[in-house]
Write a protein that holds these residues in place. Sequence first.
Motif, short mmCIF file in Angstrom:
data_model
loop_
_atom_site.label_atom_id
_atom_site.label_comp_id
_atom_site.label_asym_id
_atom_site.label_seq_id
_atom_site.Cartn_x
_atom_site.Cartn_y
_atom_site.Cartn_z
N ARG A 33 2.37 -7.24 -3.26
CA ARG A 33 0.91 -7.13 -3.38
C ARG A 33 0.54 -5.78 -3.99
O ARG A 33 1.31 -4.82 -3.95
CB ARG A 33 0.27 -7.25 -1.99
CG ARG A 33 0.37 -8.62 -1.35
CD ARG A 33 -0.07 -8.54 0.11
NE ARG A 33 0.85 -7.72 0.89
CZ ARG A 33 0.58 -7.22 2.09
NH1 ARG A 33 -0.62 -7.45 2.64
NH2 ARG A 33 1.47 -6.49 2.74
N LYS A 34 -0.66 -5.70 -4.54
CA LYS A 34 -1.16 -4.43 -5.07
C LYS A 34 -1.31 -3.41 -3.92
O LYS A 34 -1.54 -3.78 -2.77
CB LYS A 34 -2.50 -4.64 -5.76
CG LYS A 34 -2.40 -5.47 -7.04
CD LYS A 34 -3.76 -5.61 -7.71
CE LYS A 34 -3.65 -6.40 -9.00
NZ LYS A 34 -4.96 -6.56 -9.68
N GLY A 35 -1.18 -2.13 -4.28
CA GLY A 35 -1.20 -1.08 -3.27
C GLY A 35 -2.43 -1.11 -2.39
O GLY A 35 -2.35 -0.95 -1.17
N GLY A 36 -3.61 -1.32 -3.00
CA GLY A 36 -4.84 -1.36 -2.23
C GLY A 36 -4.88 -2.50 -1.25
O GLY A 36 -5.38 -2.37 -0.12
N VAL A 37 -4.33 -3.65 -1.66
CA VAL A 37 -4.31 -4.82 -0.78
C VAL A 37 -3.36 -4.58 0.39
O VAL A 37 -3.65 -4.95 1.53
CB VAL A 37 -3.89 -6.08 -1.57
CG1 VAL A 37 -3.79 -7.28 -0.64
CG2 VAL A 37 -4.86 -6.37 -2.70
N VAL A 38 -2.23 -3.92 0.11
CA VAL A 38 -1.27 -3.61 1.18
C VAL A 38 -1.90 -2.69 2.21
O VAL A 38 -1.79 -2.90 3.42
CB VAL A 38 0.01 -2.97 0.60
CG1 VAL A 38 0.92 -2.51 1.72
CG2 VAL A 38 0.74 -3.96 -0.29
N LYS A 39 -2.59 -1.66 1.73
CA LYS A 39 -3.22 -0.70 2.65
C LYS A 39 -4.29 -1.34 3.52
O LYS A 39 -4.46 -0.98 4.69
CB LYS A 39 -3.81 0.45 1.85
CG LYS A 39 -2.77 1.38 1.23
CD LYS A 39 -3.43 2.51 0.46
CE LYS A 39 -2.38 3.43 -0.16
NZ LYS A 39 -3.02 4.54 -0.93
N SER A 40 -5.02 -2.28 2.94
CA SER A 40 -6.09 -2.94 3.70
C SER A 40 -5.57 -4.03 4.63
O SER A 40 -6.32 -4.55 5.46
CB SER A 40 -7.10 -3.54 2.74
OG SER A 40 -6.54 -4.62 2.01
N GLY A 41 -4.29 -4.35 4.49
CA GLY A 41 -3.72 -5.41 5.32
C GLY A 41 -4.08 -6.80 4.85
O GLY A 41 -3.84 -7.79 5.55
N GLY A 42 -4.60 -6.90 3.62
CA GLY A 42 -5.00 -8.20 3.09
C GLY A 42 -3.84 -8.94 2.44
O GLY A 42 -2.72 -8.43 2.34
#
Length: 220
Positions: free
Chosen positions: A77-86
């Motif tokens: 997943r994209k980094g931002g998606v990983v950080k958000s838990g999405g």
Amino acid sequence: MRGYEVCLEISGPTAMWTRPDSGDCPVSYPAPTYSAAKGIFESILWIQAVEIVPTKVELCAPIIHHGYNTNYGGPLRKGGVVKSGGSYQLLASVVVNPCYRLYADVRHNQKANGKLSERTRDWQRKTTSPEHAYQEMFNRRLKRGQCFSIPFLGWKEFAPDYVGPFRELTGVMSDIHLRIPSMLRQVFPNGLHSELQYVYDTDVEITEGVLTFKERADVE
């Protein structure tokens, strides 16, 4: 020199033999790749001293592709998606209700790269024919339903509903004739502790329901 062969039948509700060229919406090959077939055999019995060399696959059910949707939460997943838990929705084209008969030769492992375990070395000293011993052990485990790890049909979530000896009512789909211009063969062709290397077979043919894996001196 006498050869030793192992074979099994495997079927399930769903299979996914991913074509790398199909991008973000992966599409399944109609039959398992060389490395996938190898992995299925090794899931029943894995021993460092021998090498499993898949020889052919028989297709025993019609090839039916079906859309498959799932929410992907893995590391790609994209980094931002990983950080958000999405997660994001993964769309794929899978094979439904597949059934295959797999065949492989059992050979001396020349790809251990000098890194056999001491347990394996001890076993080799006590066994006059590791290939024959593997064949006997494999057939016993297959009949008993034992395995080294859980076999699966491409993706790990696609568990089989049958893995075992050939069933009498299973037959080869002799009306299937296909040509696959390029088919992934292996990603670790040089054995234990080898580097990542993508190897493809070209002009692969399924004739009368049978896919035969050609010998390759550059990777065998």
